[in-house]
Design a protein around this motif. Structure first.
Motif, PDB file in Angstrom:
ATOM      1  N   PRO A  42      22.327  39.909  49.400  1.00 25.22           N
ATOM      2  CA  PRO A  42      23.017  41.004  48.691  1.00 25.22           C
ATOM      3  C   PRO A  42      23.567  40.509  47.360  1.00 25.22           C
ATOM      4  O   PRO A  42      23.640  39.299  47.120  1.00 25.22           O
ATOM      5  N   ASN A  43      23.963  41.435  46.506  1.00 27.87           N
ATOM      6  CA  ASN A  43      24.553  41.049  45.231  1.00 27.87           C
ATOM      7  C   ASN A  43      25.763  40.161  45.473  1.00 27.87           C
ATOM      8  O   ASN A  43      26.532  40.370  46.412  1.00 27.87           O
ATOM      9  N   VAL A  44      25.925  39.188  44.619  1.00 25.84           N
ATOM     10  CA  VAL A  44      27.066  38.277  44.689  1.00 25.84           C
ATOM     11  C   VAL A  44      28.341  39.071  44.415  1.00 25.84           C
ATOM     12  O   VAL A  44      28.368  39.932  43.535  1.00 25.84           O
ATOM     13  N   ARG A  45      29.382  38.789  45.177  1.00 24.25           N
ATOM     14  CA  ARG A  45      30.691  39.399  44.940  1.00 24.25           C
ATOM     15  C   ARG A  45      31.489  38.505  44.007  1.00 24.25           C
ATOM     16  O   ARG A  45      31.360  37.280  44.039  1.00 24.25           O
ATOM     17  N   ASN A  46      32.348  39.125  43.211  1.00 23.74           N
ATOM     18  CA  ASN A  46      33.135  38.385  42.228  1.00 23.74           C
ATOM     19  C   ASN A  46      34.618  38.551  42.513  1.00 23.74           C
ATOM     20  O   ASN A  46      35.169  39.631  42.356  1.00 23.74           O
ATOM     21  N   GLU A  47      35.245  37.477  42.935  1.00 27.19           N
ATOM     22  CA  GLU A  47      36.693  37.471  43.139  1.00 27.19           C
ATOM     23  C   GLU A  47      37.373  36.514  42.166  1.00 27.19           C
ATOM     24  O   GLU A  47      38.510  36.113  42.378  1.00 27.19           O
ATOM     25  N   SER A  48      36.656  36.160  41.101  1.00 29.80           N
ATOM     26  CA  SER A  48      37.181  35.170  40.153  1.00 29.80           C
ATOM     27  C   SER A  48      38.039  35.780  39.060  1.00 29.80           C
ATOM     28  O   SER A  48      38.805  35.067  38.415  1.00 29.80           O
ATOM     29  N   GLY A  49      37.890  37.064  38.824  1.00 29.39           N
ATOM     30  CA  GLY A  49      38.598  37.693  37.711  1.00 29.39           C
ATOM     31  C   GLY A  49      37.870  37.573  36.387  1.00 29.39           C
ATOM     32  O   GLY A  49      38.303  38.140  35.383  1.00 29.39           O
ATOM     33  N   GLN A  50      36.756  36.862  36.354  1.00 30.13           N
ATOM     34  CA  GLN A  50      35.972  36.706  35.127  1.00 30.13           C
ATOM     35  C   GLN A  50      34.787  37.668  35.183  1.00 30.13           C
ATOM     36  O   GLN A  50      33.899  37.511  36.014  1.00 30.13           O
ATOM     37  N   PRO A  51      34.746  38.668  34.323  1.00 32.88           N
ATOM     38  CA  PRO A  51      33.674  39.664  34.363  1.00 32.88           C
ATOM     39  C   PRO A  51      32.286  39.062  34.120  1.00 32.88           C
ATOM     40  O   PRO A  51      32.120  38.168  33.298  1.00 32.88           O
ATOM     41  N   GLY A  52      31.319  39.541  34.872  1.00 38.53           N
ATOM     42  CA  GLY A  52      29.926  39.190  34.633  1.00 38.53           C
ATOM     43  C   GLY A  52      29.399  37.976  35.362  1.00 38.53           C
ATOM     44  O   GLY A  52      28.192  37.761  35.412  1.00 38.53           O
TER      45      GLY A  52
END
Length: 175
Positions: A42-52
């Motif tokens: 699945p698409n990677v989830r982003n919990e870093s706060g850095q867009p993209g």
């Protein structure tokens, strides 16, 4: 031919056979079971706060899985395994400063940190469904130049590619 030559030839042949016998059990490639090779990503989830960063890492994962060749990306309904990845950190460290203005950074190191979970979708023992959980990093450097934003955007795919290599390597070499 002299007896000395025959002894050398016999010794060389015996040495070669010994070396071949020692490598007889070695298997090239991954030993990952066939039922796990069809993987849903699945698409990677982003919990870093850095867009993209999730977009760059999703693209890099797909590219690395295709390049490496052990796993095959398939739709979820046909998969035997699943690879979930969450970007949990993004860092930009100054690594070189301007000589005349020591407070101004000239070169940076971008670090992406992600947690990956490789899961067997049809385990014989439900308690052993999670095959691998790991936190890995990928990084690259960029020079500030006149346009920091563009330099950062060029660096991101390279850091994501390194991180994807680590994640895929973990999945296929855990066996």
């Amino acid at each position: 031919m002299t007896p000395s030559f025959h002894r050398k030839l016999l010794f060389a042949a015996a040495t070669a056979l010994t070396l071949l016998a020692g490598c007889g059990h070695y298997q090239l490639g991954s030993t990952i079971s066939e039922n796990l090779r069809d993987v849903y990503v699945p698409n990677v989830r982003n919990e870093s706060g850095q867009p993209g960063v999730e977009i760059a890492l999703t693209q890099a994962l797909i590219k690395e899985i295709q390049r490496e060749g052990t796993l095959r990306i398939v739709p979820e309904e046909r998969a035997g395994s699943r690879l979930d990845v969450v970007v949990v950190g993004y860092r930009q460290d100054s690594i070189r400063y301007n000589r005349s203005r020591s407070s101004v950074s000239e070169e940076y190191r971008m670090v992406l940190r992600a947690q990956s979970t490789f899961t067997d979708l049809n385990p014989a023992d439900p308690d052993k469904a999670i095959l691998l959980q790991a936190v890995r990093e990928g990084d690259d450097t960029f020079v500030r130049g006149t346009d920091v934003i563009t330099a950062r955007q060029r660096c991101l795919p390279r850091a994501a590619e390194e991180l994807a290599e680590h994640i895929v390597e973990d999945c296929v070499s855990a066996w």
